[in-house]
Motif scaffolding. Structure first.
Motif, mmCIF file in Angstrom:
data_model
loop_
_atom_site.group_PDB
_atom_site.id
_atom_site.type_symbol
_atom_site.label_atom_id
_atom_site.label_comp_id
_atom_site.label_asym_id
_atom_site.label_seq_id
_atom_site.Cartn_x
_atom_site.Cartn_y
_atom_site.Cartn_z
ATOM 1 N N GLN A 1 0.826 -1.199 0.000
ATOM 2 C CA GLN A 1 0.000 0.000 0.000
ATOM 3 C C GLN A 1 0.865 1.256 0.000
ATOM 4 O OE1 GLN A 1 -2.357 -0.801 3.491
ATOM 5 N NE2 GLN A 1 -4.214 -1.101 2.261
ATOM 6 N N GLN A 2 1.993 1.227 0.709
ATOM 7 C CA GLN A 2 2.881 2.384 0.740
ATOM 8 C C GLN A 2 3.433 2.671 -0.651
ATOM 9 O OE1 GLN A 2 5.862 1.941 3.788
ATOM 10 N NE2 GLN A 2 4.353 1.735 5.409
ATOM 11 N N ARG A 3 3.811 1.599 -1.390
ATOM 12 C CA ARG A 3 4.316 1.794 -2.756
ATOM 13 C C ARG A 3 3.213 2.334 -3.660
ATOM 14 N NH1 ARG A 3 6.854 -2.996 -1.352
ATOM 15 N NH2 ARG A 3 5.263 -4.255 -2.363
ATOM 16 N N ALA A 4 2.018 1.753 -3.582
ATOM 17 C CA ALA A 4 0.904 2.201 -4.420
ATOM 18 C C ALA A 4 0.491 3.629 -4.068
ATOM 19 C CB ALA A 4 -0.286 1.256 -4.257
ATOM 20 N N ASP A 5 0.495 3.954 -2.781
ATOM 21 C CA ASP A 5 0.109 5.299 -2.360
ATOM 22 C C ASP A 5 1.150 6.333 -2.782
ATOM 23 O OD1 ASP A 5 -2.182 4.240 -1.317
ATOM 24 O OD2 ASP A 5 -1.495 4.283 0.768
ATOM 25 N N ALA A 6 2.432 5.969 -2.766
ATOM 26 C CA ALA A 6 3.474 6.887 -3.229
ATOM 27 C C ALA A 6 3.300 7.165 -4.721
ATOM 28 C CB ALA A 6 4.859 6.306 -2.945
ATOM 29 N N ALA A 7 2.997 6.132 -5.496
ATOM 30 C CA ALA A 7 2.750 6.317 -6.927
ATOM 31 C C ALA A 7 1.505 7.175 -7.146
ATOM 32 C CB ALA A 7 2.588 4.963 -7.612
ATOM 33 N N GLU A 8 0.486 6.978 -6.341
ATOM 34 C CA GLU A 8 -0.743 7.767 -6.439
ATOM 35 C C GLU A 8 -0.474 9.237 -6.117
ATOM 36 O OE1 GLU A 8 -4.684 8.641 -7.126
ATOM 37 O OE2 GLU A 8 -3.682 6.734 -7.507
ATOM 38 N N ARG A 9 0.342 9.486 -5.098
ATOM 39 C CA ARG A 9 0.693 10.869 -4.757
ATOM 40 C C ARG A 9 1.467 11.542 -5.889
ATOM 41 N NH1 ARG A 9 1.661 8.303 0.379
ATOM 42 N NH2 ARG A 9 0.110 9.013 1.881
ATOM 43 N N ASP A 10 2.411 10.798 -6.489
ATOM 44 C CA ASP A 10 3.187 11.347 -7.603
ATOM 45 C C ASP A 10 2.285 11.663 -8.789
ATOM 46 O OD1 ASP A 10 5.464 11.088 -6.089
ATOM 47 O OD2 ASP A 10 6.143 9.236 -7.078
ATOM 48 N N ALA B 1 -0.959 12.285 -8.720
ATOM 49 C CA ALA B 1 -1.815 13.431 -8.382
ATOM 50 C C ALA B 1 -1.032 14.736 -8.473
ATOM 51 C CB ALA B 1 -2.399 13.259 -6.995
ATOM 52 N N ALA B 2 0.241 14.716 -8.088
ATOM 53 C CA ALA B 2 1.069 15.920 -8.187
ATOM 54 C C ALA B 2 1.304 16.292 -9.651
ATOM 55 C CB ALA B 2 2.400 15.697 -7.476
ATOM 56 N N GLN B 3 1.525 15.292 -10.514
ATOM 57 C CA GLN B 3 1.703 15.557 -11.943
ATOM 58 C C GLN B 3 0.439 16.140 -12.558
ATOM 59 O OE1 GLN B 3 4.410 15.433 -13.854
ATOM 60 N NE2 GLN B 3 5.617 14.883 -12.053
ATOM 61 N N GLU B 4 -0.710 15.598 -12.149
ATOM 62 C CA GLU B 4 -1.972 16.120 -12.668
ATOM 63 C C GLU B 4 -2.230 17.537 -12.171
ATOM 64 O OE1 GLU B 4 -5.442 13.726 -12.432
ATOM 65 O OE2 GLU B 4 -4.414 11.945 -13.165
ATOM 66 N N ALA B 5 -1.793 17.839 -10.972
ATOM 67 C CA ALA B 5 -1.959 19.195 -10.453
ATOM 68 C C ALA B 5 -1.150 20.186 -11.274
ATOM 69 C CB ALA B 5 -1.544 19.258 -8.989
ATOM 70 N N LEU B 6 0.015 19.766 -11.770
ATOM 71 C CA LEU B 6 0.826 20.637 -12.619
ATOM 72 C C LEU B 6 0.158 20.873 -13.973
ATOM 73 C CD1 LEU B 6 4.382 19.216 -11.877
ATOM 74 C CD2 LEU B 6 3.393 21.365 -11.066
ATOM 75 N N ARG B 7 -0.616 19.887 -14.454
ATOM 76 C CA ARG B 7 -1.302 20.017 -15.742
ATOM 77 C C ARG B 7 -2.702 20.605 -15.591
ATOM 78 N NH1 ARG B 7 0.726 14.563 -16.497
ATOM 79 N NH2 ARG B 7 -1.324 13.871 -15.851
ATOM 80 N N VAL C 1 -9.697 20.798 -13.435
ATOM 81 C CA VAL C 1 -9.457 20.498 -12.024
ATOM 82 C C VAL C 1 -8.823 19.112 -11.883
ATOM 83 C CG1 VAL C 1 -10.523 20.228 -9.765
ATOM 84 C CG2 VAL C 1 -11.383 21.945 -11.358
ATOM 85 N N PRO C 2 -7.689 19.014 -11.188
ATOM 86 C CA PRO C 2 -7.071 17.685 -11.018
ATOM 87 C C PRO C 2 -7.855 16.846 -10.010
ATOM 88 C CG PRO C 2 -5.860 19.301 -9.775
ATOM 89 C CD PRO C 2 -6.921 20.055 -10.549
ATOM 90 N N ARG C 3 -7.758 15.552 -10.171
ATOM 91 C CA ARG C 3 -8.416 14.657 -9.216
ATOM 92 C C ARG C 3 -7.577 14.592 -7.939
ATOM 93 N NH1 ARG C 3 -5.922 9.843 -8.796
ATOM 94 N NH2 ARG C 3 -4.461 9.278 -10.425
#
Length: 171
Positions: free
Chosen positions: A77-86, A88-94, A100-102
């Motif tokens: 879950q920690q690996r999947a959540d880290a990928a999810e955070r990354d 979401a951060a990439q989508e926030a930049l776009r 609106v980013p998810r």
């Protein structure tokens, strides 16, 4: 003249057998809870995992007490959540181009009966999942204590029934 109540009379043997069976069932239940709480459950085929990033959300806990519900993340879950955070951060930049980013969807597991020091959440918790898709129970002294009660009651009832202790009453 002797008056007897309706029903079975002289059923001492049945009482002994029922005490032995009931005691054995209580003993087995208590033993399974004790095994779950001590971590020996891995040898019995139950799923055991260590969770990190613990959040107990309970500020009323006294030192040395148990928290009923904590949340943690397994290594996967920690690996999947880290990928999810990354992601979401990439989508926030776009966001200026795509709208609106998810928001990030972080998965956490609920863990029951976690030992707590009353000040800080534990760094890691090792827990057992008894059934697939079921709840996670922390390896804690509280779980062992709760399991010891039916274990001892079951052993006592089975012994009482097996050795005829129920017949010691006055006639």
């Amino acid at each position: 003249m002797r008056v007897r109540a309706a029903g079975r009379t002289g059923g001492g043997r049945l009482k002994g057998v029922s005490l032995v069976i009931g005691g054995a069932v209580l003993f087995a239940l208590g033993l399974s809870v004790v095994v779950t709480g001590t971590g020996l459950s891995g040898a019995l085929g139950m799923r055991v995992e260590t969770f990190g990033r613990i959040d107990c959300r309970d500020t009323r806990t006294e030192k040395g007490r148990t928290v009923w519900h904590c949340f943690g993340e397994s290594a996967a879950q920690q690996r999947a959540d880290a990928a999810e955070r990354d992601e979401a951060a990439q989508e926030a930049l776009r966001a200026h181009a795509d709208g609106v980013p998810r928001s990030e969807r972080i998965e956490r597991t609920r863990i029951l009966f976690t030992d707590h020091d009353g000040r800080t959440d534990p760094a890691t918790i090792t827990a057992t999942q008894v059934f697939d898709g079921g709840r996670w129970y922390a390896h804690s002294s509280t779980v062992v204590g709760y399991g010891t009660i039916p274990l001892l009651l079951g052993a006592g009832a089975a012994a009482w029934g097996a050795w005829g202790g129920y017949r010691l009453r006055g006639r």
